[in-house]
Write an enzyme that holds these catalytic residues in place. Structure first.
Site, mmCIF file in Angstrom:
data_model
loop_
_atom_site.group_PDB
_atom_site.id
_atom_site.type_symbol
_atom_site.label_atom_id
_atom_site.label_comp_id
_atom_site.label_asym_id
_atom_site.label_seq_id
_atom_site.Cartn_x
_atom_site.Cartn_y
_atom_site.Cartn_z
ATOM 1 C CG ASP A 65 -10.491 -7.791 5.370
ATOM 2 O OD1 ASP A 65 -9.731 -7.183 5.552
ATOM 3 O OD2 ASP A 65 -11.087 -7.941 4.096
ATOM 4 C CD GLU A 90 -5.646 -8.845 5.045
ATOM 5 O OE1 GLU A 90 -4.933 -8.342 5.937
ATOM 6 O OE2 GLU A 90 -6.221 -8.072 4.264
ATOM 7 N N GLY A 98 -11.017 -0.403 -0.706
ATOM 8 C CA GLY A 98 -9.857 -0.258 -1.551
ATOM 9 C C GLY A 98 -10.115 1.007 -2.123
ATOM 10 C CE LYS A 132 -11.822 -4.588 3.733
ATOM 11 N NZ LYS A 132 -11.495 -5.768 2.854
ATOM 12 N N GLY A 164 -1.536 -12.407 -4.703
ATOM 13 C CA GLY A 164 -1.241 -11.325 -3.619
ATOM 14 C C GLY A 164 -2.548 -10.840 -2.989
ATOM 15 C CB ILE A 204 -14.808 1.255 -4.082
ATOM 16 C CG1 ILE A 204 -14.596 0.268 -4.847
ATOM 17 C CG2 ILE A 204 -16.259 1.926 -3.987
ATOM 18 C CD1 ILE A 204 -15.780 -1.065 -4.491
ATOM 19 C CD GLU A 224 -13.054 6.637 0.526
ATOM 20 O OE1 GLU A 224 -13.722 7.604 0.594
ATOM 21 O OE2 GLU A 224 -13.807 5.596 0.474
ATOM 22 C CB VAL A 253 -1.031 0.115 1.134
ATOM 23 C CG1 VAL A 253 -1.955 1.373 1.110
ATOM 24 C CG2 VAL A 253 -1.975 -1.111 1.018
HETATM 25 N N1 HSE Z 1 -7.285 -8.942 1.931
HETATM 26 C C1 HSE Z 1 -8.259 -8.097 1.450
HETATM 27 C C2 HSE Z 1 -9.081 -8.434 0.409
HETATM 28 C C3 HSE Z 1 -7.401 -6.924 1.066
HETATM 29 O O1 HSE Z 1 -8.973 -9.565 -0.068
HETATM 30 O O2 HSE Z 1 -9.778 -7.930 -0.033
HETATM 31 C C4 HSE Z 1 -8.163 -5.546 1.239
HETATM 32 O O3 HSE Z 1 -8.434 -5.320 2.402
#
Ligand code: HSE
Length: 381
Positions: free
Chosen positions: A184, A173, A117, A188, A170, A119, A112, A11
């Site tokens: 995850d 996580e 990501g 969010k 890639g 968006i 944000e 990032v």
């Molecule tokens: N591992 C997360 C995904 C990365 O696959 O969306 C972005 O938060």
């Protein structure tokens, strides 16, 4: 504007490359952990070099995890530096504390990049909130799990094979459990619902089910009936009450959300005058996430950033409900004690007992995980 980056992984490298073409913004310090990776003069191993540098206006945090991320964020805010973060875990856990610290020190805290990501999701939630109460949000907010579900559906592949490909590409996580078990998405969901409802939403109060135990039999079985499986974050508000859940859902094959391919995300909101809004794009990756961070940096620099206000106090109640598809592995004892009163149909198959329930709540169905974590559930959305 002088900027420090905490971390130099996917990032922050994306942020660095985008900012290279923007002369108004200078990356003057980068915090790294591994001395062997010191490839630029501005890199330091010592956070206090950044904290004590009066010339740094803004700190970008993308080191991930809870600690020392929380301490670095608080110290940066107290040093009167704006903070822009992509770290969904730390924001979901300490959102209220960070907002209070930012206000106290007259700086901005920007999130944000934590959700969806590239968006422009958070900013649009805030924008819609200027006119409407946002009463519903939902979405596909994890690229890895969507990549797995899409490949299982369209290519007939097995879960384990596709997870391996997602890791190689890639998307996943460091520990892909966070992707496939829903942690995850839950982070969010908590962040998005907090912004949408103007009230800090406790991440630990959000029920969560993932896709670890989905089988080809589930995908094929529901597919024949016209449904695709997706992992959803859902949150609703009604007056002073709200509800939120993360769980797989069954979507009509022809709906927009059912057709979100590969590792893409979709985030959706409903407000009374604007109606339904759906935003689609890349939810992960260095450039899309870096783009979201740079947008936040520009908004801070141009004094164009929305304030985050947690001025509402809402109670968590049961507002989300639906019928459920449930597959119970053979040999699971005690499930009828939990959902025996809501069975609409029950069928014994080679993959286990498949139950379709009557309309019910997530709380009732998620109780099944107390007897067997390998039970697969999906709500008809
Ligand atoms: N591992 C997360 C995904 C990365 O696959 O969306 C972005 O938060």
């Amino acid at each position: 504007m002088n900027i420090a980056l905490l971390g130099f992984g996917v990032v922050c490298s994306g942020v660095y490359d985008i900012l290279k073409n923007m002369p108004e913004y200078n990356v003057t310090k980068i915090l790294i952990r591994n001395p062997a990776k010191k490839t630029l003069d501005c890199m330091t191993l010592d956070f206090t070099d950044i904290e004590n540098d009066k010339n740094i206006d803004l700190v970008v945090e993308a080191i991930g995890g809870l600690h020392p991320a929380r301490e670095y964020i608080l110290a940066s805010l107290k040093a009167k530096k704006h903070v822009v973060t992509a770290n969904k875990a730390v924001v979901a856990a300490y959102f209220e504390e960070f907002i209070a610290a930012a206000k106290e020190n007259g700086v901005k805290f920007m999130v944000e990049a934590t959700s969806g990501g590239g968006i422009p999701w958070i900013k649009n939630l805030q924008r819609v909130g200027r006119i409407d109460d946002v009463t519903n949000i939902h979405g596909i907010m994890n690229g890895t799990s969507n990549f797995i579900l899409s490949a299982m559906t369209s290519e007939g592949k097995d879960f384990a094979d596709v997870l391996k490909t997602a890791q190689e590409l890639g998307y996943a996580e460091a520990d892909p459990s966070a992707d496939i078990d829903g942690d995850d998405v839950r982070n969010k969901c908590a962040i998005s619902a907090s912004i949408a409802f103007g009230c800090p939403v406790d991440v630990n109060g959000i029920l969560q089910a993932g896709i670890r135990h989905i089988s080809k039999a589930d995908i094929d079985g529901v597919g024949k009936k016209g449904y695709n499986v997706k992992l959803f974050a859902t949150a609703k508000r009604n007056g002073d009450s709200f509800d939120a859940v993360v769980e797989p859902v069954l979507l009509n094959k022809y709906s927009v959300e059912a057709n979100v391919p590969k590792n893409y995300n979709i985030t959706c909101l409903y407000g009374e005058t604007i109606g339904e809004v759906k935003l689609y794009g890349q939810g992960a990756g260095g450039f899309p996430t870096g783009n979201a961070i740079v947008q936040d940096i520009i908004d801070v620099n141009k004094d164009n950033a929305f304030d985050i206000n947690f001025d509402k106090k809402l109670n968590k109640t049961e507002l989300i409900s639906g019928k459920y598809y449930i597959r119970i592995p053979d040999g699971t004892a005690g499930w009828k004690e939990i959902i025996g009163d809501i069975i609409e149909s029950e069928e014994s198959t080679a993959a286990g007992t498949i139950v379709i329930t009557k309309e019910t709540t997530p709380a009732k169905v998620h109780k099944l995980f107390s007897i067997n974590k390998e039970i697969f559930i999906a709500r008809f959305a």
